[in-house]
Write an enzyme that holds these catalytic residues in place. Sequence first.
Site, PDB file in Angstrom:
ATOM      1  N   ARG A 119       0.820  -1.228   0.000  1.00 52.83           N
ATOM      2  CA  ARG A 119       0.000   0.000   0.000  1.00 52.83           C
ATOM      3  C   ARG A 119       0.848   1.270   0.000  1.00 52.83           C
ATOM      4  NH1 ARG A 119      -3.029  -3.230   3.426  1.00 52.83           N
ATOM      5  NH2 ARG A 119      -4.917  -4.001   2.396  1.00 52.83           N
ATOM      6  N   LYS A 141       3.020  11.716 -10.579  1.00 60.23           N
ATOM      7  CA  LYS A 141       2.154  10.890 -11.425  1.00 60.23           C
ATOM      8  C   LYS A 141       2.924   9.624 -11.763  1.00 60.23           C
ATOM      9  CE  LYS A 141      -0.632  14.028 -14.178  1.00 60.23           C
ATOM     10  NZ  LYS A 141      -0.865  14.356 -15.588  1.00 60.23           N
ATOM     11  N   GLU A 183       9.553  20.079 -24.064  1.00 59.51           N
ATOM     12  CA  GLU A 183       8.945  20.331 -22.742  1.00 59.51           C
ATOM     13  C   GLU A 183       9.602  21.544 -22.072  1.00 59.51           C
ATOM     14  OE1 GLU A 183       6.263  18.785 -21.777  1.00 59.51           O
ATOM     15  OE2 GLU A 183       6.274  16.956 -22.992  1.00 59.51           O
ATOM     16  N   LYS A 225       7.362  23.389 -12.519  1.00 55.60           N
ATOM     17  CA  LYS A 225       6.435  22.267 -12.289  1.00 55.60           C
ATOM     18  C   LYS A 225       6.028  22.203 -10.823  1.00 55.60           C
ATOM     19  CE  LYS A 225       5.208  17.606 -13.459  1.00 55.60           C
ATOM     20  NZ  LYS A 225       5.438  16.403 -14.230  1.00 55.60           N
ATOM     21  N   GLU A 235      -4.356  17.350 -10.295  1.00 57.39           N
ATOM     22  CA  GLU A 235      -4.778  17.812 -11.612  1.00 57.39           C
ATOM     23  C   GLU A 235      -6.276  18.097 -11.678  1.00 57.39           C
ATOM     24  OE1 GLU A 235      -2.552  16.931 -15.588  1.00 57.39           O
ATOM     25  OE2 GLU A 235      -3.905  15.299 -15.104  1.00 57.39           O
ATOM     26  N   ARG A 239      -3.032  22.726 -12.679  1.00 59.72           N
ATOM     27  CA  ARG A 239      -1.980  21.873 -13.254  1.00 59.72           C
ATOM     28  C   ARG A 239      -2.148  21.705 -14.770  1.00 59.72           C
ATOM     29  NH1 ARG A 239       0.555  16.519 -10.251  1.00 59.72           N
ATOM     30  NH2 ARG A 239       1.907  15.870 -11.937  1.00 59.72           N
ATOM     31  N   ASN A 243      -0.240  21.231 -19.755  1.00 58.06           N
ATOM     32  CA  ASN A 243      -0.728  20.586 -20.969  1.00 58.06           C
ATOM     33  C   ASN A 243      -0.541  21.475 -22.200  1.00 58.06           C
ATOM     34  OD1 ASN A 243      -1.823  18.126 -21.744  1.00 58.06           O
ATOM     35  ND2 ASN A 243      -3.842  19.039 -22.080  1.00 58.06           N
ATOM     36  N   HIS A 246      -0.015  20.174 -25.715  1.00 62.56           N
ATOM     37  CA  HIS A 246      -0.286  18.739 -25.686  1.00 62.56           C
ATOM     38  C   HIS A 246      -1.615  18.364 -26.337  1.00 62.56           C
ATOM     39  CE1 HIS A 246       3.224  18.751 -23.180  1.00 62.56           C
ATOM     40  NE2 HIS A 246       3.184  17.439 -23.008  1.00 62.56           N
ATOM     41  N   HIS A 250      -0.730  15.573 -28.603  1.00 58.69           N
ATOM     42  CA  HIS A 250      -1.179  14.194 -28.374  1.00 58.69           C
ATOM     43  C   HIS A 250      -1.968  13.672 -29.570  1.00 58.69           C
ATOM     44  CE1 HIS A 250      -0.835  14.275 -23.713  1.00 58.69           C
ATOM     45  NE2 HIS A 250       0.192  13.660 -24.260  1.00 58.69           N
ATOM     46  N   HIS A 262       7.133  12.006 -28.969  1.00 54.44           N
ATOM     47  CA  HIS A 262       6.352  12.886 -28.102  1.00 54.44           C
ATOM     48  C   HIS A 262       6.859  14.333 -28.188  1.00 54.44           C
ATOM     49  CE1 HIS A 262       3.816  14.022 -24.766  1.00 54.44           C
ATOM     50  NE2 HIS A 262       4.873  14.539 -24.145  1.00 54.44           N
TER      51      HIS A 262
HETATM   52  N1  LIG Z   1       4.905  10.840 -14.770  1.00 51.93           N
HETATM   53  C1  LIG Z   1       4.917  11.958 -15.436  1.00 51.93           C
HETATM   54  O1  LIG Z   1       4.561  13.028 -14.934  1.00 51.93           O
HETATM   55  C2  LIG Z   1       5.412  11.939 -16.852  1.00 51.93           C
HETATM   56  C3  LIG Z   1       5.663  13.162 -17.519  1.00 51.93           C
HETATM   57  C4  LIG Z   1       6.160  13.106 -18.800  1.00 51.93           C
HETATM   58  C5  LIG Z   1       6.411  11.881 -19.418  1.00 51.93           C
HETATM   59  N2  LIG Z   1       6.159  10.725 -18.743  1.00 51.93           N
HETATM   60  C6  LIG Z   1       6.441   9.409 -19.353  1.00 51.93           C
HETATM   61  O2  LIG Z   1       7.834   9.286 -19.557  1.00 51.93           O
HETATM   62  C7  LIG Z   1       8.082   8.364 -20.591  1.00 51.93           C
HETATM   63  C8  LIG Z   1       9.162   8.897 -21.504  1.00 51.93           C
HETATM   64  O3  LIG Z   1      10.322   9.131 -20.730  1.00 51.93           O
HETATM   65  P1  LIG Z   1      11.747   9.344 -21.417  1.00 51.93           P
HETATM   66  O4  LIG Z   1      11.631  10.310 -22.519  1.00 51.93           O
HETATM   67  O5  LIG Z   1      12.694   9.605 -20.302  1.00 51.93           O
HETATM   68  O6  LIG Z   1      11.993   7.952 -22.155  1.00 51.93           O
HETATM   69  P2  LIG Z   1      12.559   6.535 -21.676  1.00 51.93           P
HETATM   70  O7  LIG Z   1      12.517   6.363 -20.234  1.00 51.93           O
HETATM   71  O8  LIG Z   1      11.836   5.521 -22.493  1.00 51.93           O
HETATM   72  O9  LIG Z   1      14.072   6.624 -22.122  1.00 51.93           O
HETATM   73  C9  LIG Z   1      14.415   6.826 -23.483  1.00 51.93           C
HETATM   74  C10 LIG Z   1      15.562   5.901 -23.904  1.00 51.93           C
HETATM   75  O10 LIG Z   1      16.779   6.367 -23.349  1.00 51.93           O
HETATM   76  C11 LIG Z   1      17.439   5.319 -22.643  1.00 51.93           C
HETATM   77  N3  LIG Z   1      18.203   5.987 -21.580  1.00 51.93           N
HETATM   78  C12 LIG Z   1      17.719   6.543 -20.443  1.00 51.93           C
HETATM   79  N4  LIG Z   1      18.690   7.185 -19.784  1.00 51.93           N
HETATM   80  C13 LIG Z   1      19.820   7.030 -20.509  1.00 51.93           C
HETATM   81  C14 LIG Z   1      21.150   7.493 -20.358  1.00 51.93           C
HETATM   82  N5  LIG Z   1      21.504   8.299 -19.353  1.00 51.93           N
HETATM   83  N6  LIG Z   1      22.052   7.127 -21.297  1.00 51.93           N
HETATM   84  C15 LIG Z   1      21.683   6.355 -22.364  1.00 51.93           C
HETATM   85  N7  LIG Z   1      20.442   5.909 -22.580  1.00 51.93           N
HETATM   86  C16 LIG Z   1      19.509   6.261 -21.656  1.00 51.93           C
HETATM   87  C17 LIG Z   1      16.351   4.395 -22.213  1.00 51.93           C
HETATM   88  O11 LIG Z   1      16.817   3.108 -21.995  1.00 51.93           O
HETATM   89  C18 LIG Z   1      15.402   4.465 -23.402  1.00 51.93           C
HETATM   90  O12 LIG Z   1      15.819   3.586 -24.404  1.00 51.93           O
HETATM   91  C19 LIG Z   1       6.757   8.145 -21.294  1.00 51.93           C
HETATM   92  O13 LIG Z   1       6.258   6.881 -20.967  1.00 51.93           O
HETATM   93  C20 LIG Z   1       5.852   9.222 -20.716  1.00 51.93           C
HETATM   94  O14 LIG Z   1       4.496   8.830 -20.656  1.00 51.93           O
HETATM   95  C21 LIG Z   1       5.672  10.744 -17.480  1.00 51.93           C
END
Ligand SMILES: NC(=O)c1ccc[n+]([C@@H]2O[C@H](COP(=O)([O-])OP(=O)(O)OC[C@H]3O[C@@H](n4cnc5c(N)ncnc54)[C@H](O)[C@@H]3O)[C@@H](O)[C@H]2O)c1
Length: 358
Positions: A119, A141, A183, A225, A235, A239, A243, A246, A250, A262
């Site tokens: 939990r 999130k 972003e 943020k 949200e 918040r 967006n 987006h 999106h 993205h």
């Molecule tokens: N929770 C939130 O508020 C929030 C906000 C924005 C995005 N997201 C989510 O985040 C995800 C995208 O995140 P991302 O863009 O970080 O992509 P990701 O985590 O998929 O990483 C992108 C690629 O880079 C590689 N990688 C990561 N760090 C590295 C490093 N230091 N050196 C070499 N390779 C590295 C990973 O293995 C992957 O192949 C999406 O699923 C999206 O929905 C969440």
Amino acid sequence: MVRLIIETPSGSYPVVIGSNINRELRGAVARLDPTSAAIVTDSNVLPLAKKVARTIKRAGVKTPIHVIRPGERSKSLGAAGDVLNFLERQKVDRAGCVIAVGGGTVGDIAGFAGAIWQRGVRVVQVPTTLLAMVDSSIGGKTGVNGLRSKNAIGAFWQPTAVVADLAWLETLPPLSYRDAFAEVVKYAVAMDHGLFELLLKARERLLERDPVALERVVFQCVMAKALVVAKDERERGPRAILNYGHTAGHALEAASRFRISHGRAVAFGMRVAARIALSMDLCGKRLVESQDAMLTAYGLPDRPPRVGMARVLAAIPRDKKARRGKVAWVMPRRLGHAEPGHAVPAAIVRRVLRKALA
Ligand SMILES: NC(=O)c1ccc[n+]([C@@H]2O[C@H](COP(=O)([O-])OP(=O)(O)OC[C@H]3O[C@@H](n4cnc5c(N)ncnc54)[C@H](O)[C@@H]3O)[C@@H](O)[C@H]2O)c1
């Protein structure tokens, strides 16, 4: 190195941003004094996760590592289940913690597993992509994708600490690095004029991944943020400003069946949103031009994406933030200030999109 505290109704947590900050990472975990801990990472980031494990071991905490497959397709209930099974096998109890070492994908899965295991156990986010540093590791999130819908399964669960070591961005693939600037520009245009100026001044250093310039930028983004998350953790209102770009972004992403990244989609979405604002007299032409120039300067393409207009239009009302098909757009008013909650006549959306996709 900079440190700030993020305050939310469900608790406050420190964020540390700097280069080669192993000591801070060790301190952050040592202060939690966990009975047990486990690292979640992906196979590309494993070398960094091993370094994290060695660092933390010096604080007397052993951290076995669970490795997931990299990429969005791993953001599934199955992958979260594997993490939960791992936590059970490693006997992580309620006084234990989960340490997410990776980009947003790892952060979202590990954060979600941490939110529901026992939990809820403490989660330390160690972001290794620029996107995770400026966005996904902050704000609480967490979640995974449903079979057909992105981020459909999840929980709000704030991390206990966030440690962003900029030195780790050195190995990040160029596309992922550049994409994150969509972003960053979003924060600048929607919320922070000072950040916009900084992006203008420090462009070359930022594109070369200069850690000093990056520290300022990541700090400004986290601050932006943090301000909205503090006001609206779940949200329900303010918040929504995050967006910006987006709505059309999106829609383009979905219409391209996620062929368009993205970041590129959000950049397109910001170009569209600003043009809509201009045609509704909500902003001036200079904003549109300055934003265009900034996105282009950070390598976000200005060519129209090759996606049919009908598909993009059809995807807009499916926006997760739409209510009964009514889309609330975030509209820029001047550089550094945007407003959520605008209704836009369909004819304007159509006209602007037709031009943007021509
Ligand atoms: N929770 C939130 O508020 C929030 C906000 C924005 C995005 N997201 C989510 O985040 C995800 C995208 O995140 P991302 O863009 O970080 O992509 P990701 O985590 O998929 O990483 C992108 C690629 O880079 C590689 N990688 C990561 N760090 C590295 C490093 N230091 N050196 C070499 N390779 C590295 C990973 O293995 C992957 O192949 C999406 O699923 C999206 O929905 C969440």
